[in-house]
Write a protein that holds these residues in place. Structure first.
Motif, PDB file in Angstrom:
ATOM      1  N   PRO A  19      21.481 -34.816 -22.804  1.00 18.18           N
ATOM      2  CA  PRO A  19      22.070 -35.966 -22.110  1.00 18.18           C
ATOM      3  C   PRO A  19      22.994 -36.766 -23.008  1.00 18.18           C
ATOM      4  CG  PRO A  19      19.822 -36.447 -22.752  1.00 18.18           C
ATOM      5  CD  PRO A  19      20.050 -34.995 -23.081  1.00 18.18           C
ATOM      6  N   VAL A  20      23.959 -37.437 -22.400  1.00 23.29           N
ATOM      7  CA  VAL A  20      24.805 -38.364 -23.129  1.00 23.29           C
ATOM      8  C   VAL A  20      23.935 -39.506 -23.659  1.00 23.29           C
ATOM      9  CG1 VAL A  20      26.650 -40.071 -22.881  1.00 23.29           C
ATOM     10  CG2 VAL A  20      26.890 -37.828 -21.835  1.00 23.29           C
ATOM     11  N   GLY A  21      24.178 -39.907 -24.894  1.00 27.97           N
ATOM     12  CA  GLY A  21      23.432 -41.017 -25.476  1.00 27.97           C
ATOM     13  C   GLY A  21      22.720 -40.666 -26.761  1.00 27.97           C
ATOM     14  N   ILE A  22      22.457 -39.378 -26.993  1.00 33.57           N
ATOM     15  CA  ILE A  22      21.843 -38.974 -28.249  1.00 33.57           C
ATOM     16  C   ILE A  22      22.892 -39.045 -29.359  1.00 33.57           C
ATOM     17  CG2 ILE A  22      20.799 -37.041 -29.496  1.00 33.57           C
ATOM     18  CD1 ILE A  22      19.670 -36.086 -26.828  1.00 33.57           C
ATOM     19  N   PHE A  23      22.530 -39.626 -30.495  1.00 37.61           N
ATOM     20  CA  PHE A  23      23.432 -39.563 -31.647  1.00 37.61           C
ATOM     21  C   PHE A  23      22.681 -39.020 -32.848  1.00 37.61           C
ATOM     22  CE2 PHE A  23      21.699 -43.857 -31.923  1.00 37.61           C
ATOM     23  CZ  PHE A  23      21.554 -44.113 -33.282  1.00 37.61           C
ATOM     24  N   MET A  24      23.333 -38.109 -33.541  1.00 36.71           N
ATOM     25  CA  MET A  24      22.705 -37.314 -34.589  1.00 36.71           C
ATOM     26  C   MET A  24      23.374 -37.580 -35.930  1.00 36.71           C
ATOM     27  SD  MET A  24      22.733 -34.004 -32.093  1.00 36.71           S
ATOM     28  CE  MET A  24      24.066 -34.748 -31.137  1.00 36.71           C
ATOM     29  N   TYR A  25      22.552 -37.698 -36.989  1.00 35.76           N
ATOM     30  CA  TYR A  25      23.087 -38.059 -38.297  1.00 35.76           C
ATOM     31  C   TYR A  25      22.172 -37.553 -39.396  1.00 35.76           C
ATOM     32  CZ  TYR A  25      19.563 -41.783 -37.969  1.00 35.76           C
ATOM     33  OH  TYR A  25      18.377 -42.468 -37.831  1.00 35.76           O
ATOM     34  N   ASN A  26      22.621 -37.683 -40.633  1.00 27.92           N
ATOM     35  CA  ASN A  26      21.826 -37.280 -41.792  1.00 27.92           C
ATOM     36  C   ASN A  26      22.092 -38.293 -42.909  1.00 27.92           C
ATOM     37  OD1 ASN A  26      20.850 -36.032 -44.211  1.00 27.92           O
ATOM     38  ND2 ASN A  26      20.893 -34.053 -43.168  1.00 27.92           N
ATOM     39  N   ASP A  27      21.060 -39.020 -43.301  1.00 24.38           N
ATOM     40  CA  ASP A  27      21.202 -40.009 -44.371  1.00 24.38           C
ATOM     41  C   ASP A  27      20.445 -39.603 -45.633  1.00 24.38           C
ATOM     42  OD1 ASP A  27      18.627 -40.323 -43.512  1.00 24.38           O
ATOM     43  OD2 ASP A  27      18.757 -42.475 -43.130  1.00 24.38           O
ATOM     44  N   ASN A  28      20.088 -38.316 -45.720  1.00 27.55           N
ATOM     45  CA  ASN A  28      19.275 -37.893 -46.859  1.00 27.55           C
ATOM     46  C   ASN A  28      19.483 -36.422 -47.191  1.00 27.55           C
ATOM     47  OD1 ASN A  28      17.352 -38.224 -48.920  1.00 27.55           O
ATOM     48  ND2 ASN A  28      15.699 -37.501 -47.601  1.00 27.55           N
ATOM     49  N   GLY A  29      20.741 -35.994 -47.256  1.00 27.90           N
ATOM     50  CA  GLY A  29      20.977 -34.590 -47.584  1.00 27.90           C
ATOM     51  C   GLY A  29      22.307 -34.112 -47.057  1.00 27.90           C
ATOM     52  N   THR A  30      22.470 -32.788 -47.038  1.00 21.83           N
ATOM     53  CA  THR A  30      23.714 -32.174 -46.585  1.00 21.83           C
ATOM     54  C   THR A  30      23.712 -32.063 -45.074  1.00 21.83           C
ATOM     55  OG1 THR A  30      23.900 -30.891 -48.627  1.00 21.83           O
ATOM     56  CG2 THR A  30      25.172 -30.127 -46.738  1.00 21.83           C
ATOM     57  N   MET A  31      24.719 -32.649 -44.453  1.00 16.19           N
ATOM     58  CA  MET A  31      24.801 -32.607 -42.993  1.00 16.19           C
ATOM     59  C   MET A  31      25.470 -31.333 -42.498  1.00 16.19           C
ATOM     60  SD  MET A  31      26.148 -35.489 -40.368  1.00 16.19           S
ATOM     61  CE  MET A  31      25.909 -35.282 -38.594  1.00 16.19           C
ATOM     62  N   MET A  32      26.525 -30.911 -43.184  1.00 12.24           N
ATOM     63  CA  MET A  32      27.218 -29.682 -42.806  1.00 12.24           C
ATOM     64  C   MET A  32      27.597 -28.916 -44.066  1.00 12.24           C
ATOM     65  SD  MET A  32      29.515 -31.059 -39.593  1.00 12.24           S
ATOM     66  CE  MET A  32      29.754 -29.434 -38.876  1.00 12.24           C
ATOM     67  N   TYR A  33      27.689 -27.608 -43.930  1.00 11.59           N
ATOM     68  CA  TYR A  33      27.874 -26.743 -45.092  1.00 11.59           C
ATOM     69  C   TYR A  33      29.322 -26.739 -45.587  1.00 11.59           C
ATOM     70  CZ  TYR A  33      23.265 -24.616 -44.179  1.00 11.59           C
ATOM     71  OH  TYR A  33      21.928 -24.393 -43.997  1.00 11.59           O
ATOM     72  N   SER A  34      29.476 -26.306 -46.821  1.00 13.01           N
ATOM     73  CA  SER A  34      30.805 -26.044 -47.362  1.00 13.01           C
ATOM     74  C   SER A  34      31.409 -24.839 -46.640  1.00 13.01           C
ATOM     75  CB  SER A  34      30.707 -25.727 -48.859  1.00 13.01           C
ATOM     76  OG  SER A  34      29.902 -24.558 -49.053  1.00 13.01           O
ATOM     77  N   VAL A  35      32.711 -24.670 -46.778  1.00 10.22           N
ATOM     78  CA  VAL A  35      33.358 -23.473 -46.252  1.00 10.22           C
ATOM     79  C   VAL A  35      34.448 -23.031 -47.215  1.00 10.22           C
ATOM     80  CG1 VAL A  35      34.887 -24.860 -44.778  1.00 10.22           C
ATOM     81  CG2 VAL A  35      34.624 -22.416 -44.327  1.00 10.22           C
ATOM     82  N   ASP A  36      34.336 -21.805 -47.665  1.00  5.61           N
ATOM     83  CA  ASP A  36      35.350 -21.187 -48.509  1.00  5.61           C
ATOM     84  C   ASP A  36      35.778 -19.889 -47.831  1.00  5.61           C
ATOM     85  OD1 ASP A  36      35.465 -22.752 -51.245  1.00  5.61           O
ATOM     86  OD2 ASP A  36      33.350 -22.637 -50.692  1.00  5.61           O
ATOM     87  N   GLY A  37      36.888 -19.967 -47.111  1.00 10.27           N
ATOM     88  CA  GLY A  37      37.413 -18.769 -46.466  1.00 10.27           C
ATOM     89  C   GLY A  37      38.190 -17.945 -47.476  1.00 10.27           C
ATOM     90  N   PHE A  38      38.064 -16.630 -47.393  1.00  8.76           N
ATOM     91  CA  PHE A  38      38.746 -15.778 -48.381  1.00  8.76           C
ATOM     92  C   PHE A  38      39.396 -14.571 -47.713  1.00  8.76           C
ATOM     93  CE2 PHE A  38      34.317 -14.369 -48.192  1.00  8.76           C
ATOM     94  CZ  PHE A  38      34.425 -12.991 -48.060  1.00  8.76           C
ATOM     95  N   ARG A  39      40.445 -14.098 -48.355  1.00 11.19           N
ATOM     96  CA  ARG A  39      41.151 -12.882 -47.945  1.00 11.19           C
ATOM     97  C   ARG A  39      41.280 -11.986 -49.167  1.00 11.19           C
ATOM     98  NH1 ARG A  39      45.504 -11.209 -44.220  1.00 11.19           N
ATOM     99  NH2 ARG A  39      46.834  -9.677 -45.285  1.00 11.19           N
ATOM    100  N   ILE A  40      40.873 -10.752 -49.027  1.00 10.05           N
ATOM    101  CA  ILE A  40      40.970  -9.775 -50.115  1.00 10.05           C
ATOM    102  C   ILE A  40      41.984  -8.711 -49.698  1.00 10.05           C
ATOM    103  CG2 ILE A  40      39.740  -8.120 -51.568  1.00 10.05           C
ATOM    104  CD1 ILE A  40      37.139  -9.630 -50.842  1.00 10.05           C
ATOM    105  N   ASP A  41      43.107  -8.673 -50.388  1.00 11.04           N
ATOM    106  CA  ASP A  41      44.136  -7.651 -50.138  1.00 11.04           C
ATOM    107  C   ASP A  41      43.921  -6.503 -51.120  1.00 11.04           C
ATOM    108  OD1 ASP A  41      46.230  -8.608 -48.081  1.00 11.04           O
ATOM    109  OD2 ASP A  41      45.887 -10.383 -49.321  1.00 11.04           O
TER     110      ASP A  41
END
Length: 391
Positions: A166-188
């Motif tokens: 339902p509308v109204g839920i709000f989600m957060y993180n005040d004690n750690g990693t909320m979202m991961y790093s991202v390292d995109g790579f291409r190998i030629d």
């Protein structure tokens, strides 16, 4: 000013702005329609916007501490199958992640804050960002001075969430990693082509690619600390044009994600080493290009708790906190959060019926527009309260 009540009065305008951006979806850094639309609306609301890289910025207030409110505004390069009457007609772009909401809600917040500018006890800076999906937008605007003149002290961003909630839920993180790093790579991978009947005359880049893939799997299985959350995915492997021809080249593309800084550094370094050394051992070469380099999103605990407290005091019906959220997806706002105290909060824009069966990045996803006054109201109220309590 009761920002939530005012946001409800402006809800139709917010929805109209959202639908314009949705219909006119654009991707990447170059977003001329969105940039012109946002600048036009800000001018209409009495602000003086200016270009910042490929994005838009504006300020209001009277000196003192500076809080930045950020909204991304880019879409995804995919067809839309939402069935909405305002769907993007191009067949090539779709706002399947909700960034049209973010820009529209921030526009309404800007209008309300301008109406109440005389009461602000500091300065608010607005950041309308392109290219979140390609992880280029934050860097582009940072390089063009978004965090300076005036210097930003803290930043806040919201992101809508689709799905069966339902509308109204709000989600957060005040004690750690909320979202991961991202390292995109291409190998030629470069080898030496030949007729498929004479493999001894070739340096087969497909064979090299297969062994690189296996080496990457071994890194995950035998080198990464299993107590850390880590992902390495190869999503693209291309090589060759015909069954009886060994090609000259092959390409591997993938993504590395983690919630841990050291694990991230290990995986990126070892990916590069494994690719280069494996290719050399089979007589070929491998060249690595980093497609994205975004850190984990770690929210400032103090700022997060402050913003959550301001949201709770608004007494919005159904507004429900959900702490400790963490996701293996990634977010370009992490580049901002790495430099200044920042917080990032998800707002549910889902449905509890069949409309909520699809999530973000799905061509059939639908978002609930009832979230608009919540997002606009919270942006304006939290900004006003933070300035009041931190100057």
């Amino acid at each position: 000013m009761n920002y939530y009540e005012r946001a409800k009065e402006l809800s139709e305008e917010t929805v109209a702005n959202r639908r314009y951006l949705h219909t006119n979806a654009e991707v990447g850094l170059n977003m001329p329609k969105a940039q012109a639309f946002v600048m036009g609306k800000l001018k209409e609301y009495g602000l003086e916007p200016k270009e910042c890289g490929h994005g838009v910025t504006a300020t209001l207030g009277k000196g003192g501490k500076v809080l930045m409110l950020r909204a991304d505004m880019d879409a995804l390069p995919m067809p839309e199958e939402s069935g909405e009457p305002f769907a993007c007609p191009s067949g090539q772009e779709a706002h399947a992640c909700g960034h049209d909401f973010h820009a529209a809600m921030l526009l309404t917040a800007a209008k309300m804050l301008k109406e109440n500018e005389s009461e602000l006890q500091g300065t608010i800076k607005f950041m309308f960002q392109p290219a979140e999906e390609t992880f280029e937008g934050s860097k582009d605007m940072i390089e063009n001075g978004i965090l300076e003149n005036p210097k930003v002290d803290a930043a806040l961003a919201y992101h809508v969430a689709a799905g069966q909630m339902p509308v109204g839920i709000f989600m957060y993180n005040d004690n750690g990693t909320m979202m991961y790093s991202v390292d995109g790579f291409r190998i030629d991978i470069k080898g030496k082509g030949s007729h498929g009947a004479y493999p001894q005359n070739a340096i087969d880049p497909i064979n090299i690619g297969v062994h690189i893939y296996t080496a990457l799997e071994a890194i995950m299985a035998r080198e990464v600390d299993p107590t850390k959350a880590c992902v390495m995915t190869v999503g693209k492997f291309e090589g060759g044009t015909a069954a009886n021809i060994i090609p000259d080249t092959a390409v591997i593309e993938g993504t590395i994600r983690s919630n841990d800084k050291q694990a991230r550094e290990l995986m990126v370094r070892r990916m590069k080493e494994a690719a280069v050394k494996t290719a050399e051992s089979y007589g070929g070469t491998a060249e690595i290009t980093m497609l994205s380099e975004v850190p984990p999103l770690i929210c400032d605990p103090k700022l997060t708790d402050e913003i959550v407290g301001y949201m709770k005091e608004m007494n919005i019906p159904g507004l429900t906190p959900y702490p400790g959220i963490s996701a293996s997806a990634s977010e370009d706002f992490a580049t901002i959060a790495e430099k200044i105290p920042s917080t990032f909060i998800y707002l549910s824009a889902g449905y509890t019926d069949e409309r909520g069966q699809y999530g973000a990045h799905n061509p059939k996803v639908q978002f609930n527009e009832d979230v608009c006054p919540i997002g606009s109201g919270c942006l304006a109220h939290c900004a006003t309260q933070w300035l009041k309590n931190n100057n």
